[in-house]
Enzyme design. Structure first.
Site, PDB file in Angstrom:
ATOM      1  CB  CYS A   1       2.977 -12.688  29.668  1.00 52.96           C
ATOM      2  SG  CYS A   1       3.812 -11.192  30.198  1.00 52.96           S
TER       3      CYS A   1
ATOM      4  CD  GLU B   1      -0.242  -8.273  35.692  1.00 51.28           C
ATOM      5  OE1 GLU B   1      -0.472  -7.021  35.867  1.00 51.28           O
ATOM      6  OE2 GLU B   1      -0.156  -8.464  34.520  1.00 51.28           O
TER       7      GLU B   1
END
Ligand code: TXE
Length: 543
Positions: free
Chosen positions: A267, A233
């Site tokens: 993110c 991720e």
């Protein structure tokens, strides 16, 4: 290395509020062995038993709400409420795993094909021991999310939180130890990238990394030495597109929230904005209006008036300033912000930007919103895809069909129409990236499944002599293979009936009517038998 210490620093005040030793490589190796041994015990437990134990941990998390939000506030500089939101999503995730694991990890029957008399199914088995390496921007959920999913799926876990938010790492270890039935199956190692590398080198069965794309590349190099699978991720450079039929005020209001929430250290933050020229000026004016409403500051109190805290990590300050200087040098203009006081960076709005600038290509991970004017939707989509990243994208439009149509053209793991960030809180919606943003999918069924491997089972008595599949193993049955191929997979009635036609002699000799009837009955019986066994196998498969 034994002497290396992790210092707990409050980024808002610079206050040192604690420390702890880094975990030594020897201890990392020891924990690896322990978790390897414990893996057999944990996976032997029924899913119901694992869920019972994880539910206890859910209780511990809820008991510790204030303790957790206080540590996140001190360790990251985020408000207590933002810390509570992070805990909220963590608990919601665990709740979903506990409630749906049985269904998500269930055995699946598989179509037997020609093997009517055998049974085929798949089962999900845990990898064994999973290493979970986490970032500092959401140090609770980005560590506990994958760790709890891996545990629910039957793995033991070794967690390495980020060294930047080590106090949260220490707290996570304490919280896990408050569940005696769970503690033997999870370990926490503390330290920087060197400890992370030692953990990857300890050859866990699977590595799950949440971090930057450069770290992802370093981890995969070490993991490749042992062909250890890695789930990533990684970073993002999410684009937001504002079309001429959008609710411009809403796009501006929530766009700035998406860019500046958690000081842009998300993110899936709004990292670049493309606005169709006909609404550009109106959008920028609204952005500046809402940017002025952001109140920068820090308080340890539960209720905070502040909507923008400090940057958590010095490295990010350097990256932000490098991106701003690079952009200004190439002709960009700052319309709001651009100033910094220690770790507090003002919410910054930048225009006259283009793709020659780092600000539009590299992950800034700070409270900076660059806005670019575009001619139309096609140019916006082209620029949105002109990136090595592909985590998420945001489209603002009054036409939801149009939004989804454009969304299908954008290379990103998640497409959000008329909002930002909220998709991460939908804890059954798969979240993850494409391209250099990673290959993982957290949340929902895919989340648990990614911590398992599919094992297939083929069950039945020894091959039966009359079983078509068995017969076809012997020579002299080309005709049967040909007939079954056409009967089962023929795409036209002619193809399907051809084998039956071949059963009938070309010139039917003037065979006595009784023989012809018998032949017809045989053919019909054969067809019905084949159809019956076909239906039988479909019924069995569906059972
Ligand atoms: O990452 P780093 P950070 C991304 C975000 C940003 C980054 C910020 O987009 O790019 O994470 O987190 C350990 N071997 N995401 O700065 O530096 C390190 O100690 C093994 C994406 O923390 O990459 C830390 O624990 N481990 C995400 C972790 O890796 C190593 C959500 C990450 O560190 C190592 C949140 C090595 N060689 C942030 N080097 C998403 N997509 O969901 C470092 N580490």
């Amino acid at each position: 290395m034994q002497t290396d210490k992790l210092i707990f620093t409050n980024p808002a005040t610079g206050e040192k509020f604690g420390e702890m030793p880094m975990t030594s490589p020897e201890t990392v190796a020891l924990y690896r062995q322990e978790m390897g041994r414990a893996a057999a015990v944990w996976r032997q437990k029924t899913l119901a038993e694992r869920v019972r134990i994880l539910k206890q941990f859910q209780g511990v998390l809820i008991e510790a709400v204030d303790e957790i939000s206080a540590v996140l506030n001190q360790d990251c500089g985020k408000t207590r409420q933002d810390g509570l939101i992070e805990l909220f999503i963590t608990v919601d995730l665990l709740h979903q795993y506990c409630n749906h694991a049985a269904r998500w990890l269930r055995r699946k029957s598989i179509w037997p094909g020609l093997y009517f008399f055998r049974r085929y199914y798949t089962e999900q088995r845990p990898y064994g021991t999973v290493a979970v390496i986490g970032p500092w921007n959401y140090p609770l959920i980005m560590v506990l999310g994958p760790a709890l999913a891996a545990l629910a799926a039957g793995n033991t876990v070794i967690v390495k939180p980020s060294e930047v938010t080590a106090a949260t790492g220490q707290l996570i270890e304490k919280l896990l130890q408050r569940v005696p039935d769970l503690a033997p199956f999870v370990r926490v190692v503390h330290g920087d990238g060197r400890v992370g590398e030692a953990l990857v080198r300890s050859k866990p069965e699977l590595v799950f990394l949440t971090g930057s794309t450069p770290t992802g590349k370093r981890v995969s190099q070490v993991a490749a030495e042992n062909l250890t699978p890695v789930i990533f991720e990684l970073g993002g450079k999410d684009a937001m597109i504002v079309l001429e039929d959008a609710d411009v005020d809403a796009a501006a209001r929530w766009g700035v929230w998406g860019a500046f929430f958690n000081a842009g250290q998300t993110c899936m933050a709004v990292e670049r904005v493309y606005v169709v020229e006909s609404v550009y000026d109106a959008f920028v004016e609204r952005v500046l209006h809402y940017t002025r409403e952001f109140k920068m500051g820090y308080t340890p109190a539960v209720e905070s008036p502040y909507s923008l805290g400090p940057l958590t990590f010095q490295r990010q300050v350097t990256i932000m300033e490098q991106h701003l200087q690079d952009a200004l040098a190439k002709g960009a203009r700052i319309l709001a912000g651009g100033q910094r006081r220690e770790m507090f960076a003002e919410p910054t709005v930048v225009v006259n930007v283009d793709h020659d600038m780092l600000l539009m290509r590299e992950e800034t991970f700070s409270p900076v919103m660059p806005i670019m004017k575009v001619k139309n939707e096609a140019e916006a989509v082209r620029l949105a895809n002109d990136s090595q990243y592909g985590l998420g994208a945001y489209i603002w439009t009054g036409d939801l069909q149009r939004g989804q149509r454009l969304g299908q053209q954008i290379e990103a793991g998640t497409i959000v129409i008329n909002d930002v960030l909220s998709h991460f809180a939908v804890t059954q919606l798969p979240f993850g990236g494409v391209k250099q943003s990673g290959n993982g999918r957290v949340h929902g069924e895919q989340d648990l499944l990614q911590f398992t491997q599919t094992h297939a089972y083929a069950v039945g008595r020894p091959p039966l002599p009359f079983d078509i599949a068995t017969v076809l193993r012997q020579p002299g049955y080309y005709w049967l293979g040909d007939a079954v191929l056409k009967l089962v997979f023929g795409v036209t009635p002619r193809q399907r009936l051809e084998p039956l036609r071949e059963l009938l002699p070309a010139e039917l000799p003037s065979v006595p009517p009784t023989t012809r009837r018998t032949a017809n009955n045989l053919a019909t019986a054969g067809t019905l038998m084949a159809l019956a066994t076909l239906l039988l196998s479909i019924w069995r498969w569906r059972k």
